[in-house]
Write an enzyme that holds these catalytic residues in place. Structure first.
Site, PDB file in Angstrom:
ATOM      1  N   ASP A 142      18.658   3.192   9.644  1.00 44.52           N
ATOM      2  CA  ASP A 142      18.740   2.246   8.529  1.00 44.52           C
ATOM      3  C   ASP A 142      18.284   0.842   8.914  1.00 44.52           C
ATOM      4  OD1 ASP A 142      19.275   1.661   5.889  1.00 44.52           O
ATOM      5  OD2 ASP A 142      21.371   1.150   6.246  1.00 44.52           O
ATOM      6  N   CYS A 196      21.303  22.000  -6.675  1.00 42.07           N
ATOM      7  CA  CYS A 196      22.021  21.245  -7.709  1.00 42.07           C
ATOM      8  C   CYS A 196      22.108  22.077  -8.997  1.00 42.07           C
ATOM      9  CB  CYS A 196      21.304  19.930  -8.014  1.00 42.07           C
ATOM     10  SG  CYS A 196      21.533  18.641  -6.760  1.00 42.07           S
ATOM     11  N   CYS A 206      28.081   7.948 -13.381  1.00 41.96           N
ATOM     12  CA  CYS A 206      27.616   6.590 -13.078  1.00 41.96           C
ATOM     13  C   CYS A 206      28.112   5.606 -14.146  1.00 41.96           C
ATOM     14  CB  CYS A 206      26.098   6.556 -12.992  1.00 41.96           C
ATOM     15  SG  CYS A 206      25.471   4.898 -12.600  1.00 41.96           S
ATOM     16  N   CYS A 252      29.121   8.558  -7.941  1.00 44.36           N
ATOM     17  CA  CYS A 252      28.170   9.675  -8.030  1.00 44.36           C
ATOM     18  C   CYS A 252      28.313  10.622  -6.849  1.00 44.36           C
ATOM     19  CB  CYS A 252      26.735   9.156  -8.160  1.00 44.36           C
ATOM     20  SG  CYS A 252      26.085   8.309  -6.707  1.00 44.36           S
TER      21      CYS A 252
END
Length: 354
Positions: A142, A196, A206, A252
């Site tokens: 990151d 998914c 959300c 989420c």
């Protein structure tokens, strides 16, 4: 009595490499060819062209390098993708019922993952260099233009879900990702498969409708972006939806059905929540000066946002709390040295007056 067969010792370089990685606390391991995610550049460029990155100009400035491993380092041949679990032991959404407390994203309640993951990555990389003559490596967590998520999916750690984050069959949505680039031609793992299906739980959860479509995030509407990356006043249209979230948002991630398979036993101990970060009182956060902020958030990834953003976030949460006891602290902040903090305090006082 027949003796139990002992587990086979790692034989191949890849097997031994995985064993070393697991010794360093990585719960997920995989290998991808450097060119295994060719669609990344096109998806990234389309996302940037739509302005979905908001103020994260660093995403745009090095897009060519970010689009592929070879764009960053032409010599790279393989990517070793690694995941470290931070699976929470409790429901991350439970604190929504306590509006006088601030909600901090699970990943930031313990030690700073940048330091912890990088230290472990370096250990694995040093082992590889010592094991294979002339091997070259670079480690990333990151902190460089690396698209860890599509590379991790290509390496079999899981898949990018409809919320655009990694989802693992074994670890749910709770993985810190790191990568080791190497000049070695390692045997790649089987890529992850998207499962998914028809589920849209993350989209529905959300609070700010930050997903214009499945697998697509508009960061400008995302609470994690607004409370962490965004430096100015948070747009009024999102403030009530922020609730008591003061750093990031787990909604989420937390509702993903695959989290029921996440094994908290694999969580790295460094990510156990610190008591002062698990449910901080908004009143304490509103009173923070620079020195107090640095003291409370030392060793945490939160420290990088600075005092002003944190107090701005706490003021908005206070405005959503319905708690009139926070008014005196907000009154003091009306004359804060930070115009962003002062504006948030004025807005919060207006909400508490209703």
């Amino acid at each position: 009595m027949v003796a139990e067969a002992l587990p086979a010792s790692p034989v191949t370089l890849e097997q031994r490499l995985e064993a070393v990685a697991r010794e360093q606390g990585f719960a997920a391991f995989g290998i991808a060819r450097a060119d295994a995610a060719p669609e990344t550049a096109a998806r990234l460029n389309a996302w940037l062209a739509d302005g979905c990155h908001g103020e994260m100009l660093w995403m745009e400035s090095r897009a060519e390098q970010r689009g592929s491993p070879e764009g960053l380092w032409p010599a790279v041949r393989s990517v070793i993708a690694l995941g470290m679990s931070y699976a929470p032991a409790h429901d991350p959404l439970a604190l929504a019922a306590y509006p006088d407390r601030g909600r901090i994203s699970v990943y930031a309640q313990g030690g700073d993952y940048h330091d912890i993951v990088k230290k472990a990555l370096k250990h694995v990389a040093r082992w590889l260099v010592a094991e294979v003559k002339d091997a070259e490596v670079k480690v990333f967590v990151d902190t460089a233009p690396v698209m860890e998520k599509p590379l991790s999916a290509a390496a079999g750690l899981g898949w990018q879900g409809k919320h655009t984050n990694m989802v693992s069959r074994d670890h749910g949505s709770w993985l810190f990702l790191g990568a080791i680039y190497t000049t070695l031609d390692l045997v790649p793992s089987m890529p992850g498969r998207d499962t998914c299906g028809s589920c849209s739980a993350c989209q529905a959860a959300c609070p700010t409708n930050a997903f214009p479509a499945p697998y697509r995030l508009d960061a400008r509407r995302c609470i994690s972006y607004l409370t962490i990356e965004h430096a100015g006043p948070i747009p009024v249209e999102f403030r009530r939806s922020i609730g008591n979230r003061i750093y990031g948002c787990d909604d989420c991630l937390a509702v993903c059905p695959w989290n029921k398979f996440a094994d908290t036993a694999t969580r790295h101990r460094a990510y156990l929540p610190r008591a002062e970060l698990a449910a901080p009182a908004l009143g304490d956060l509103l009173d923070l000066d620079d020195a107090g902020f640095r003291q409370v958030f030392a060793g945490s990834p939160i420290k990088r946002i600075g005092r002003h953003r944190m107090v701005r976030n706490a003021a908005i949460a206070a405005g959503n709390s319905g708690d009139a006891r926070l008014r005196p602290a907000l009154e003091r902040l009306k004359s804060d040295e930070s115009a962003v903090v002062a504006e948030a305090a004025i807005w919060a006082l207006g909400e508490l007056a209703e």
